[in-house]
Design an enzyme around this catalytic site. Structure first.
Site, short mmCIF file in Angstrom:
data_model
loop_
_atom_site.label_atom_id
_atom_site.label_comp_id
_atom_site.label_asym_id
_atom_site.label_seq_id
_atom_site.Cartn_x
_atom_site.Cartn_y
_atom_site.Cartn_z
CG ASP A 101 -1.78 1.29 1.18
OD1 ASP A 101 -2.52 1.49 0.22
OD2 ASP A 101 -1.64 2.11 2.11
NE ARG B 167 -4.81 4.91 -4.94
CZ ARG B 167 -5.41 4.89 -3.75
NH1 ARG B 167 -4.85 4.23 -2.74
NH2 ARG B 167 -6.54 5.52 -3.56
CB SER C 269 -5.57 2.13 0.07
OG SER C 269 -4.76 2.91 0.89
N1 URA Z 1 -6.63 6.66 3.03
C1 URA Z 1 -5.89 5.57 2.71
O1 URA Z 1 -5.27 4.97 3.57
N2 URA Z 1 -5.84 5.20 1.43
C2 URA Z 1 -6.52 5.83 0.44
O2 URA Z 1 -6.45 5.42 -0.69
C3 URA Z 1 -7.28 6.95 0.80
C4 URA Z 1 -7.32 7.34 2.10
#
Ligand code: URA
Length: 425
Positions: free
Chosen positions: A164, A171, A186
């Site tokens: 992530d 991202r 995520s």
């Molecule tokens: N918080 C997260 O941890 N991931 C996201 O993609 C958006 C908000």
């Protein structure tokens, strides 16, 4: 499609196909091993933004993210585990109060958090305004705190869902944050990896939230609930209002101070009401029959706060850092406050120094915005509505800029807006 061909995987998603589970597994292994290039992953993420993912496909994608690191086993700690996650809002200090409250009532709350980015504050940044408090704990201390005190609020370690971290950074710079499957996977990969048995999601809706539309917030909540269930975590969600800041303080030390008020049985009514509503759901998920409002009023929650803060090196009796008043925003007319825009207040607090623009920036403990008059308050023209506090007067103009048009005044009392809009799961 050949399982070893990233271009074919991207093309399949570009054309609206479902990625097979084994392809997803291979993709994450290859990406983390450096065999799938960042630009290939970026192209795939953009294809997912456009084409979405089927529920089983997203569950496999989330599973691969969890398996990129460790999944904590909290089964031996001797209490039911339940956590909460908020999608982020302005003045959202609920976790600071909720963790000691639910811990005081017999559950164990493993609140492994990230830091604030942009206009929504971070729980760790707020707690770091307490002298001595430290966010980084080894896993052995996380476990010990959960077993002995029933709670911990600390930084999530780098080995929880490391995929992530890589994907989120990518991202962030490829305009692929705003996608329900990508946001849901995520958030849920990190929460599932921390080992909690149950989870409450506080999905914020409104100008100060990630999701400004109720329909999108509901879809995000439903998607996350399904992911939790697919991975064995009992999950519920509340959709809650984020058009105006929660409570009266947005910032770091100022939010800790307000949390202490609520932990002492006082404080703003909206913060207390949301804490009690969330605690009730968490206790139900944990199978505990208890009255959270009573634990705020009789000192049990505050006593647990003192234990939790002290265990992580914080001095619960030390005065919190205080800033100076840097500016006051006044009512442009006499009447009722009908609107106080959450995003504008969040951006102002951020520009004063309470938040960071890039990961790794430092934050100011003292910067923040105090909301003196909120929607429903009756004000005279020229009366204070917002007080801007902090240490750096050079930041005031940019903060005041963010607040242009943020306050609405009308002749009639606005109808009360519900705080909890919907309960799911
Ligand atoms: N918080 C997260 O941890 N991931 C996201 O993609 C958006 C908000």
């Amino acid at each position: 499609m050949s399982a070893l061909d990233p271009v074919a995987v991207i093309a399949a998603k570009r054309d609206g196909g479902r990625l097979p589970d084994e392809t997803i597994r291979w993709l994450f292994d290859a990406y983390l091993a450096g065999q799938v290039a960042e630009e290939q992953m970026a192209a795939l993420l953009m294809a997912i933004v456009w084409r979405g993912m089927e529920p089983a496909e997203l569950a496999a994608w989330t599973g691969a993210m969890i398996d990129s690191g460790v999944r904590l086993d909290l089964s031996g700690i001797g209490r039911p585990t339940v956590d909460k996650h908020s999608t982020g809002g302005v003045g959202d200090k609920i976790s600071l109060i909720l963790v000691p409250l639910v811990a005081a009532l017999g559950a164990a709350v493993p609140q492994l958090s990230g830091r604030g980015l942009g206009h929504t504050g971070g729980t760790l940044d707020k707690l770091e305004s307490i002298p001595g408090w430290r966010a980084d704990l080894p896993l052995s201390e996380v476990r010990a705190s959960l077993a002995e005190l029933g709670g911990v609020i600390c930084a999530a370690s780098a080995d929880l869902a490391p995929a992530d971290r890589r994907l989120y950074a990518l991202r962030d710079v490829t305009a692929t944050v705003e996608s329900i499957p990508l946001i849901a996977s995520s958030i849920m990969s990190k929460k599932i990896a921390e080992g909690t048995e149950a989870l409450l999601l506080d999905v914020k809706v409104g100008s100060g939230a990630f999701m400004t539309e109720l329909g999108a917030a509901r879809r995000l909540a439903e998607t996350m609930i399904a992911l939790g269930e697919a991975h064995g975590v009992r999950t519920a969600a509340l959709l809650t209002a984020m058009d105006t800041p929660l409570g009266e303080a947005a910032g770091n030390a100022v939010e800790v101070a307000e949390s202490l008020e609520v932990l002492s049985g006082r404080g703003p009514a909206d913060v207390r009401a949301l804490v009690v509503a969330e605690a009730e759901v968490m206790l139900r998920l944990a199978g505990i029959d208890a009255d959270p409002a009573a634990a705020l009023d009789d000192g049990r929650a505050l006593a647990k706060w003192r234990e939790l803060i002290g265990r992580q090196g914080g001095d619960p009796d030390a005065p919190l850092p205080a800033g100076r008043e840097l500016a006051v925003v006044t009512a442009p007319a006499s009447g009722y406050v009908t609107r106080l825009d959450a995003r504008a207040v969040g951006v102002a607090a951020w520009r004063l120094g309470a938040g960071r623009a890039r990961p790794g920036d430092s934050v100011s403990a003292t910067a923040g915005v105090l909301c003196v008059a909120k929607p429903g308050a009756e004000v005279e023209k020229g009366a204070p509505v917002l007080r801007l506090v902090g240490d750096d007067p050079s930041r005031v103009d940019a903060a005041l800029d963010a607040l242009r048009g943020a306050i609405g005044i009308g002749p009639e009392l606005p109808p009360p807006a519900p705080l909890v809009i919907e309960s799911l799961g």
